[in-house]
Structure formats: structure tokens, C-alpha cells
Design a protein around this motif. Structure first.
Motif, mmCIF file in Angstrom:
data_model
loop_
_atom_site.group_PDB
_atom_site.id
_atom_site.type_symbol
_atom_site.label_atom_id
_atom_site.label_comp_id
_atom_site.label_asym_id
_atom_site.label_seq_id
_atom_site.Cartn_x
_atom_site.Cartn_y
_atom_site.Cartn_z
ATOM 1 N N UNK A 167 0.810 -1.214 0.000
ATOM 2 C CA UNK A 167 0.000 0.000 0.000
ATOM 3 C C UNK A 167 0.839 1.258 0.000
ATOM 4 N N UNK A 168 2.050 1.137 0.546
ATOM 5 C CA UNK A 168 2.919 2.312 0.564
ATOM 6 C C UNK A 168 3.933 2.218 -0.562
ATOM 7 N N UNK B 3 -3.034 6.091 16.132
ATOM 8 C CA UNK B 3 -2.567 4.776 15.726
ATOM 9 C C UNK B 3 -1.910 4.039 16.880
ATOM 10 N N UNK B 4 -1.294 4.772 17.792
ATOM 11 C CA UNK B 4 -0.591 4.155 18.916
ATOM 12 C C UNK B 4 -1.035 4.801 20.220
ATOM 13 N N UNK C 97 1.146 13.331 7.751
ATOM 14 C CA UNK C 97 0.627 12.932 6.429
ATOM 15 C C UNK C 97 -0.282 14.045 5.916
ATOM 16 N N UNK D 280 -1.582 0.867 8.515
ATOM 17 C CA UNK D 280 -2.953 0.717 9.005
ATOM 18 C C UNK D 280 -3.165 -0.643 9.663
ATOM 19 N N UNK D 281 -2.445 -1.649 9.145
ATOM 20 C CA UNK D 281 -2.561 -2.992 9.728
ATOM 21 C C UNK D 281 -1.171 -3.437 10.189
ATOM 22 N N UNK E 217 -4.344 6.069 3.433
ATOM 23 C CA UNK E 217 -3.320 7.110 3.318
ATOM 24 C C UNK E 217 -3.836 8.437 2.758
ATOM 25 N N UNK F 298 -6.922 10.328 5.609
ATOM 26 C CA UNK F 298 -6.267 9.808 6.789
ATOM 27 C C UNK F 298 -6.979 10.233 8.055
ATOM 28 N N UNK G 231 -4.141 1.516 -3.789
ATOM 29 C CA UNK G 231 -4.793 0.203 -3.822
ATOM 30 C C UNK G 231 -6.315 0.375 -3.777
ATOM 31 N N UNK H 211 -7.046 -4.927 16.090
ATOM 32 C CA UNK H 211 -6.628 -5.099 14.695
ATOM 33 C C UNK H 211 -5.988 -3.859 14.103
ATOM 34 N N UNK I 18 -6.730 -0.306 10.615
ATOM 35 C CA UNK I 18 -7.147 -0.908 9.354
ATOM 36 C C UNK I 18 -8.617 -1.273 9.333
ATOM 37 N N UNK J 246 6.301 -0.842 12.563
ATOM 38 C CA UNK J 246 5.333 -0.953 13.652
ATOM 39 C C UNK J 246 3.953 -0.589 13.140
ATOM 40 N N UNK J 247 2.954 -1.314 13.649
ATOM 41 C CA UNK J 247 1.579 -0.949 13.312
ATOM 42 C C UNK J 247 1.262 0.424 13.906
ATOM 43 N N UNK J 248 0.398 1.157 13.175
ATOM 44 C CA UNK J 248 -0.088 2.426 13.722
ATOM 45 C C UNK J 248 0.934 3.539 13.723
ATOM 46 N N UNK J 249 1.927 3.449 12.825
ATOM 47 C CA UNK J 249 2.905 4.538 12.754
ATOM 48 C C UNK J 249 3.065 5.013 11.318
ATOM 49 N N UNK K 201 4.177 10.459 2.577
ATOM 50 C CA UNK K 201 4.134 9.691 3.812
ATOM 51 C C UNK K 201 3.028 8.649 3.783
ATOM 52 N N UNK K 202 3.331 7.501 4.366
ATOM 53 C CA UNK K 202 2.339 6.425 4.429
ATOM 54 C C UNK K 202 2.150 5.968 5.863
ATOM 55 N N UNK K 203 1.070 5.228 6.078
ATOM 56 C CA UNK K 203 0.729 4.821 7.438
ATOM 57 C C UNK K 203 0.557 3.313 7.488
ATOM 58 N N UNK L 261 -0.987 11.051 12.550
ATOM 59 C CA UNK L 261 -1.082 11.244 11.109
ATOM 60 C C UNK L 261 -1.137 12.711 10.687
ATOM 61 N N UNK M 290 -8.552 2.657 -1.438
ATOM 62 C CA UNK M 290 -7.736 3.595 -0.672
ATOM 63 C C UNK M 290 -8.000 5.033 -1.077
ATOM 64 N N UNK N 103 1.192 8.023 15.927
ATOM 65 C CA UNK N 103 0.179 7.675 14.930
ATOM 66 C C UNK N 103 -0.951 8.673 14.802
#
Lengths: 299, 523
Positions: A83-84, B124-125, A146, A158-159, B61, B64, B460, B52, B55, A181-184, A154-156, A143, B463, A141
């Protein structure tokens, strides 16, 4: 206490030295997947990227044929999550009667970086050598970076990414940026780990056309994958180099040479790979630099 | 539970005002139970997201930020007016404010709590939240938000609490029939209030000083919320008037929320003597003034780029004015600003009841016409697609002017009805304002993100669009339920109409009765 310029520089130098001492541990780790030819940077170097270096990239749009080897090499080198695309190749056309061309877009490593300004936790910052670094182990995270970046560089995550430190067993090193890392938020960082080893960034080394040049602005020399080293200032002046979205004042460190007399075919009239099919219904209102799918240019 | 067993008892007036604490039938429990269920469902959705990652949302992206950030701006906006309005009315000595200040301030409290949670939900975190303290950069607008929202939450909570102390002391002394934990709570919170002149003097001084301090804090809160957007280069966000624009929109939606709350409490706890039609009239004036200011800012905000049609703004404006977001946008403008203003003003015209002399301008024919239209344009084509296949597309037959004409007809037919029920008119207007306000927040966040400087390419599948998922809607519903739960819970624990404030100043009370602000029974 007033901090004089001198004392500030001393402290900064001390911190740089301390950072340099910490480097060898990360240096021993190499990327596992091979990426393209290791072309050495031209000049001998005293140490790791120091304050004397000012990295720049030059993209010769006349040479780019849109093969996307740069994207693939980058994705392999950094294990970029799906995706990125840290260097994305756009199909561009400035207005309906002008030439369509390919435009590789890495991170612009802006000298006036909108992303760095808005980051609430210093997870992204400007280095002395011009690189806008990213520490995904600190990123919260939100964003905001972005949202702030006008180049969509910049990309994230997501999963959960495939290559996490837990799964790969590799510790996180922001200069290699091979575990995620997820969420970054993540982005292109000009491969500082490779630069430190005297090599070109993965995308530059992988370009079969030699369309990407990389080098030091202080040294006034840039090199491409063919081993051609040219004077940066001469290249940009003679070929009327420009920077993307100059009007925004972001001061990018990536220069583009116009696609004058292109040596390779322009993008096809259709957008074959544009997977955002559903998305196009939403975005056809972007008139700028969007390829007119109805009447693409053929030469 | 009876309050009549113990000797110092509530007066009849106090009992009326404390109805919210003591009353509680099956309906109340059903409402609270339903809200609790929705809130818990929101928690389930958030647990899914924690497990999860983001996502599970429709965010990607390009888009966002989405519903969460729209909720954030909405709740912070609604929170805006409570403490601010109450502070301004206190400082200007507007006597009619007395019965409604606390319910306004409690909106600020409940809505700030929910609004403040939204960025956390969007993170996200969330596990790295403390990084904001450890590595916080004051240069980032997000830190401005953290500071200003926490300051406003602290300040407005104190501003809600301090004027409540005499009422808490009253409950401590006289709520003998209440459960022990409640009396302990009131004893603790009333801070030894004995109603001495010195205490009164100090309390009034504190409240007046806080009223002055809370005003700039309240203005700063929504200003820095807008600057999250205003500090970027993106088309649609890169605007110098975003601060005042957001503040005006926040005041508008917040005042509307206060009107809705006034009507709800008046109805639920039978406070007709304290919250009178005159209060709705005055809040209506306020809403009209704020709506005009907000409408002006909206006009200025969209006209200046639309006149120039600069490259960056063109795509975004086209998407909003005539593209995929056009319906939503014009709905927010017509139904979220214009219609509420008309509902608050036109029904008050003296000759409006005479409209009913025209047979066609009565509700029934207008409703019949609207129903016919709905059947012809929506129900029939949906029920029998074969009609449409046979070329009998009724939608094509009906000229486009029919819909606006119907709307005008309905409006005229219901004007005399609203003339007779000004409170209904104010509540309908307020609800429309808040629905429009949420949609407008969505329209501020999403269309800009779909129109970046570089074209959206190689995204994708899925997106490059934004389709909020069940997780996002569940968390949104949960947040709304949480807001209502906090608000109702507050009214169950504390007197929602200030008792000592509505009792004080008897000489001004007579004047108030003459003005029709306070019912005779309330004296």
C-alpha cells in the motif's frame, strides 16, 4: 543561561559525536534481500554523515521511462509494507496540451518541512545533512504529518506489517528502517544507512536509466547508477532544474530536470496500473497535473 | 424515597427544582439502559480497533482523518458555548440566565470529555500517549490542543462546580431521604459551606473572576482546533479565517444544543415555571445572531477562493459545490443554517396565523402533496423496477422545481402551527443546526483530503475513497450515547437548575415576572 552560538555548536557537535559512537552496532546489520548494484559515492569521506554534508537528489525526467525499478528496489530494501510506495512514480501532465511524463517522487527532504513542524513528539526531524528522519518507535500515529505533507510522501501502517521487530528478530534502527510498527507513519529517508557505507540510496542505485542522481550539495557533485558523476550546479542550471510545488515554499532537496526531448516513451494514454479505480469517481476534479485519460499524448 | 421524613425539609419550590434527583420511573431506566447499551457497543468497536489496528476503519493514506476527527471538532464545538455563554451572561448581569446557566455549563463538561476522547480513538498508537508529555513539542498544534482542551476542561469544571456549592450544601442539610452515599458526596463537595456573608462574598468574587478568565480560554479552544487544519498547506484548510470561522460555528451549534437541553429538561422534569417561553425567545435571539455570524463567515470562507479558482483550490471547491459532496454541502447550508434562521424568525410575524385562511396553505394538503411526491419519486421506482425499465421513470417526468416548491409549501403550511408553538420551532431549529453542524465538520475534514496537490494515483483498491466502517459509526454512536449518559447522570446527581441563584435578588424577581421571564408560581 544564555546559549551562545558557540556553546550551542559545541553541544551539537558533542551530540553528533555521541550519535556516531552509537553507530557501529547498527552498521553490522545488512539488508537481506539484495538490491541493485553498489555504486560508490564519489568523494572520500571522513566519517558518518556529518554536518558538512547536504544531500540532494536530482531526477532527470527526460530519462525516466516509468519502469518503477526504483520503487521495487526501495520496497525490497526497506520491506515497505503493502500500500505504501516511498518513491512513487506518477504519470503527470501539467495541462491538457502539454507532454505527459513520468515523475518519480521520493520524500523531498524539505528544508522547510511541513511534516516536521506539526509533529507533536519529534518523531520526525530535520538532520544537519538535510535528511528529514523518521523514528517510528516514537510516533504516536496521529497522522498529522501525512496531512501536512503536500507531496503525499508519507504512508501509514494501518494494519500489522509483515516485518515487525518481533517477527524478524531484528531490532529497530531508524537509519535502516527495515522493520515496521503498526499504527505509525513512515516515509523515504534517503537510505542514510547506505550513505554511511558510501553507497547510493537503493532507488538511485537501481535505476536502469540513470535518471536518478544523488550526491552532496556542498561538494557540488551528484552520481547516478551508471557511475556518472556530474556537477550538481551545472546540471541544474544547464537543464533548467526545478523543484516540485516550489510555490509552497517547502524548499525541497529533490530537483527535477524537465522532460525535454524525452529519451523514453511517455506514459500510455490509459492509466493501466491506477488501482484506485473506485477512487477515480471521487477525484476527477483534480485538474492539475493529472493525465487527461481521453487524449493522452503519443509521440 | 420520600424526603418528608426528616425535619429540615425541602420547600415546595426546592422539590420542584430537585425533581431530577428524586424522580426516576421506568422510562428513565429504559433510556439510561439503552444509552448504556449503545455506549458499550461503542467500546466493543473500540476494542476491535485496538486489536486489529486502524485498518478496521475506512481511513487510508489519502483520507487519513475522517469521522473521528469530525466528531472531535463537533463535540469541542458543542462544548464551546456552555461556559462561555454563562460567563458572558453573568458578567453582563443578564438576570434571565439564572435557571439555564448550569445546564449550559454541564453541556460543556460532558461534551469536552467526549470530544477530548476522539483524538485518542483516532491515534494509531494510543499506548504511546505519554510521548506527548515525554517528547511533546510546543511547536505542534496538537500540543496546543492538548494544553487548551485540558485547561478548558479544568476551568469549565470549576466554573460549573463553584457556583454549585451552596446548592450542594442545601442537599447536604436537607436531603435526609437520600441514600447515605449521596449525602456523603454532598458533604464532601459542599466544602463546609455555611452560607455566611464572608463565604458568599468570596464565592461571588471567585465566580466573577472565573467568568473573566474562562472567556479567552473558551475562544482559544476552538481556535486551536481549527488551527490543526489551518496550519497545513492543503486546499480548503489553508485559510486565515479558520480560527474565527470555527469559533462562530462552535457557538452556533453550542447554543442550539443548549436550547435542545432546555426543552428536554423542561419537559422531563416539569420546569415550565422556571424555563419559560421567554427563555426560548431570548436563546432564539442569541441563536439568530450567532447563525448570522456563522453564515457570514461561511460565505467569506468559500467566496474568496471560489472567486479566484486558484489551481490548488479548484478541485476541492468543485467537489464541494457540484461534485460528490455537493448534496451534503448544500444540505448543510440550506437546512443547517438558512432553515433554522427562518424557523426562528418567520413564525413570530403577527399575520402568520392568517395563512390558514387559505385552504391550500393548511398542513393536510401540503402533507398529502409531499407524500404523493415521495411515493412517485422514491417508493414506486424502488418497489417496481419494471416501471423504470418500461421507460416510465417518474423521476424524469417530475420537473426539478417541484422539490423546492414542495419545501416552500410545507414550510408555509406549518408556519401558523409553529407560530402557536414557538418552543417547538426553536427545538426543531436547534436539532437541524446540530445535524448540519456535524455534517459540515465532516465536509471540512474529508473533501480536502481527497483533493491533494499531487493527483491520487496507484492507490490500492478502496484507498482513494472514504467509506466509514461499522467500527467508526459504532464508536460515533457510543460517543453520543456517552455524552448523553454523562449529561443525564449529572442531572441525576446535581440540581440542574441553580436553586440559590434563582432564589436570590427578590427585587429583580418582580421585574422578571413582569417581563414574563419567570412564571408567577416560581416566586
Amino acid at each position: 543561561m544564555r546559549i551562545s552560538r558557540r556553546s550551542f555548536l559545541k553541544v551539537a557537535a558533542g551530540m553528533a559525536a555521541a550519535a556516531a559512537v552509537g553507530v557501529p552496532a547498527s552498521r553490522t546489520r545488512r539488508p537481506r534481500e539484495g538490491f541493485a548494484a553498489e555504486v560508490p559515492l564519489p568523494a572520500p569521506r571522513a566519517g558518518p554523515a556529518g554536518p558538512s554534508r547536504r544531500w540532494v537528489m536530482v531526477v532527470d525526467l527526460a530519462k525516466c521511462d516509468g519502469c518503477r525499478e526504483c520503487t521495487r528496489a526501495c520496497t525490497a530494501m526497506h520491506r515497505v509494507p503493502p500500500g505504501q510506495e516511498w518513491i512513487r512514480v506518477y504519470e503527470m501532465r501539467d495541462e491538457s496540451t502539454s507532454l505527459a511524463y513520468w515523475l518519480p517522487r521520493p520524500c523531498m527532504q524539505c528544508d522547510n518541512p511541513p511534516c516536521v513542524k506539526v509533529c507533536p513528539v519529534s518523531a520526525t526531524w530535520k538532520r544537519e545533512d538535510g535528511i528529514v528522519m523518521q523514528d517510528t518507535s516514537r510516533c504516536i500515529g496521529c497522522r498529522y504529518c501525512i496531512a501536512a505533507c503536500p507531496y503525499q510522501a508519507r504512508g501509514f501502517n494501518w494494519v500489522e506489517p509483515a516485518a515487525t521487530p518481533e517477527r524478524t528478530g531484528e531490532p529497530y534502527d531508524p537509519e535502516w528502517n527495515r522493520v515496521h510498527f503498526r499504527g505509525t507513519t513512515e516515509k523515504c529517508i534517503f537510505c542514510p544507512a547506505l550513505i554511511k557505507e558510501g553507497k547510493l540510496p537503493a532507488c538511485v542505485a537501481a535505476c536502469p536509466m540513470g535518471a536518478l542522481y544523488f550526491g552532496d550539495r556542498e561538494e557540488d557533485a551528484v552520481t547516478n547508477s551508471q557511475g556518472e558523476t556530474v556537477r550538481f550546479s551545472a546540471l541544474v542550471i544547464e537543464q533548467a532544474g526545478y523543484r516540485l510545488l516550489e510555490e509552497l515554499g517547502t524548499e525541497p532537496r529533490v530537483y527535477y530536470l524537465p522532460p525535454r526531448k524525452p529519451q523514453y516513451p511517455a506514459p500510455p494514454p490509459e492509466e493501466p496500473e491506477s488501482a484506485g479505480g473506485a477512487g477515480r469517481a471521487v477525484v476527477p476534479t483534480v485538474p492539475r497535473k493529472r493525465i487527461d485519460t481521453a487524449g493522452g499524448v503519443r509521440r | 424515597m420520600s424526603t418528608r421524613q426528616a425535619t429540615p425539609r425541602f420547600s415546595e419550590r426546592e422539590e420542584r427544582l430537585l425533581a431530577s434527583l428524586t424522580a426516576g420511573g421506568a422510562g428513565t431506566y429504559a433510556l439510561i439502559g439503552g444509552l448504556l447499551a449503545v455506549f458499550l457497543w461503542g467500546l466493543v468497536a473500540y476494542a476491535t480497533q485496538l486489536r486489529h489496528g486502524l485498518g478496521v476503519t475506512g481511513l487510508r493514506d489519502h483520507v487519513l482523518w475522517g469521522v473521528y476527527i469530525a466528531n472531535f471538532v463537533f463535540f469541542i464545538g458543542v462544548s464551546h458555548v456552555g461556559a462561555l455563554m454563562s460567563a458572558i451572561l453573568r458578567l453582563t448581569g443578564a438576570e434571565w440566565r439564572r435557571p439555564i446557566t448550569r445546564m449550559a455549563e454541564a453541556i460543556t463538561f460532558a461534551s469536552l470529555l467526549m470530544g477530548g476522547l476522539m483524538p485518542l480513538v483516532d491515534m494509531g498508537r494510543p499506548d504511546r500517549l505519554l510521548n506527548l508529555v515525554r517528547y511533546g513539542r510546543l511547536q505542534s498544534p496538537i500540543l496546543w490542543d492538548v494544553l487548551s482542551i485540558t485547561t478548558y476542561l479544568t476551568g469549565s469544571t470549576l466554573f460549573l462546580y463553584v457556583p454549585m456549592i451552596p446548592d450542594l450544601a442545601l442537599l447536604r442539610d436537607r436531603y435526609a431521604g437520600g441514600p447515605a452515599w449521596r449525602r456523603r458526596l454532598y458533604t464532601l463537595l459542599s466544602l463546609g459551606w455555611q452560607d455566611t456573608p464572608a463565604q458568599r462574598h468570596r464565592l461571588e468574587l471567585i465566580v466573577r473572576v472565573m467568568a473573566v478568565i474562562i472567556i479567552p480560554i473558551a475562544v482559544s479552544v476552538h481556535t486551536v482546533v481549527s488551527w490543526i487544519f489551518g496550519m497545513t498547506l492543503r486546499a480548503g484548510w489553508n485559510s486565515t479565517i479558520f480560527g474565527p470561522y470555527f469559533v462562530s460555528g462552535a457557538l452556533f451549534s453550542g447554543a442550539a444544543a443548549v436550547i435542545t437541553a432546555m426543552a428536554a429538561f423542561r419537559w422531563a422534569y416539569r420546569l415550565e415555571d422556571y424555563i419559560t417561553e421567554a427563555h426560548f425567545r431570548r436563546m432564539g435571539y442569541l441563536l439568530i445572531a450567532l447563525g448570522l455570524a456563522y453564515g457570514y463567515f461561511t460565505f467569506a470562507e468559500y467566496l474568496t477562493p471560489a472567486y479566484k479558482m486558484a489551481t490548488a483550490e479548484r478541485g476541492y471547491l468543485a467537489a464541494v459545490f457540484s461534485g460528490p459532496f455537493a448534496r451534503l454541502f448544500w444540505f448543510t447550508q440550506l437546512t443547517g443554517i438558512l432553515l433554522p434562521l427562518l424557523l426562528l424568525t418567520l413564525p413570530r410575524i403577527a399575520w402568520v396565523p392568517r395563512l390558514h385562511r387559505v385552504p391550500l396553505l393548511r398542513p393536510r394538503p401540503a402533507l398529502a402533496a409531499a407524500a404523493t411526491y415521495a411515493v412517485a419519486s422514491v417508493v414506486l421506482p424502488a418497489a417496481s423496477p419494471s416501471l423504470t425499465m418500461a421507460g416510465l421513470n417518474l423521476n424524469e417526468w417530475i420537473p426539478p422545481w417541484v422539490l423546492p416548491a414542495l419545501a416552500v409549501w410545507l414550510f408555509l403550511a406549518f408556519l401558523p402551527v409553529l407560530h402557536a408553538r414557538p418552543i417547538t420551532a426553536a427545538v426543531v431549529a436547534s436539532l437541524l443546526v446540530n445535524v448540519g453542524a456535524w455534517l459540515k465538520r465532516y465536509l471540512i475534514v474529508v473533501p480536502t483530503l481527497l483533493n491533494p496537490f499531487l493527483p491520487i494515483q496507484r492507490a490500492p483498491a478502496g484507498w482513494a475513497v472514504y467509506q466509514p466502517t461499522w467500527v467508526e459509526w459504532s464508536i460515533t454512536a457510543g460517543a453520543l450515547a456517552g455524552f448523553l449518559l454523562i449529561y443525564i447522570g449529572f442531572s441525576k446527581l446535581f440540581p440542574i437548575v441553580p436553586i440559590w441563584e434563582t432564589r436570590e435578588a427578590p427585587e429583580s424577581r418582580e421585574a422578571a415576572v413582569q417581563e414574563g421571564i419567570v412564571g408567577v408560581a416560581a416566586v
